[in-house]
Write a protein that holds these residues in place. Structure first.
Motif, PDB file in Angstrom:
ATOM      1  N   VAL A 122       9.534  81.721  -0.095  1.00  0.00           N
ATOM      2  CA  VAL A 122      10.433  81.117   1.303  1.00  0.00           C
ATOM      3  C   VAL A 122       9.857  79.960   1.728  1.00  0.00           C
ATOM      4  O   VAL A 122      10.303  79.329   2.555  1.00  0.00           O
ATOM      5  CB  VAL A 122      10.686  82.233   2.286  1.00  0.00           C
TER       6      VAL A 122
ATOM      7  N   ALA B  89      11.266  76.872   0.691  1.00  0.00           N
ATOM      8  CA  ALA B  89      12.942  76.826   1.258  1.00  0.00           C
ATOM      9  C   ALA B  89      13.327  75.502   1.343  1.00  0.00           C
ATOM     10  O   ALA B  89      14.581  75.150   1.104  1.00  0.00           O
ATOM     11  CB  ALA B  89      12.982  77.631   2.425  1.00  0.00           C
TER      12      ALA B  89
ATOM     13  N   THR C  30      17.726  83.805  -3.092  1.00  0.00           N
ATOM     14  CA  THR C  30      16.297  83.754  -2.967  1.00  0.00           C
ATOM     15  C   THR C  30      15.916  85.469  -3.341  1.00  0.00           C
ATOM     16  O   THR C  30      16.749  86.255  -3.025  1.00  0.00           O
ATOM     17  CB  THR C  30      15.987  83.691  -1.296  1.00  0.00           C
TER      18      THR C  30
END
Length: 113
Positions: free
Chosen positions: A57, A60, A77
């Motif tokens: 993440v 991201a 994800t």
């Protein structure tokens, strides 16, 4: 798996082996192991990818870039941490590895054509 093989870009460390599971099911998998930039996404074949599986993440910010390069790519994800709010709405699916194994995720992606 039925039909054509899916194409997947796996970005980030793949500690749970989702890339290997996808490969075993006949998917075409390319990887990004560094920063998820426009150049890295292009080199990995995002323009023709069915999926971007993001396992970090911290990367991201690559999600909206991937969507800009390929508006049809489905972003998944596969990480224990939540996405930052500014990109959470751009990702299509968020899966916690503690809830679904890499094998189950791969089967869903590879069979979803």
């Amino acid at each position: 798996m039925t039909g054509d093989s899916v194409t997947v870009v796996v970005a980030g460390p793949d500690e749970h082996g989702v890339g290997e599971e996808l490969t075993a099911l006949g998917a075409t998998v390319s990887r990004i192991e560094d920063v998820v930039s426009a150049a890295a996404l292009t080199d990995a074949g995002i323009a023709d990818a069915d999926y971007l599986v993001l396992t970090d993440v911290e990367e991201a910010t690559g999600i909206p870039v991937a969507k800009e390069l390929n508006p049809d790519v489905t972003v998944v994800t596969y990480a224990e941490r939540s996405l930052p709010e500014f990109v959470a709405a751009v990702a299509d699916h968020a899966v916690d590895p503690a809830l679904l194994s890499a094998a189950v995720v791969a089967e869903e992606l590879a069979g979803d054509d």
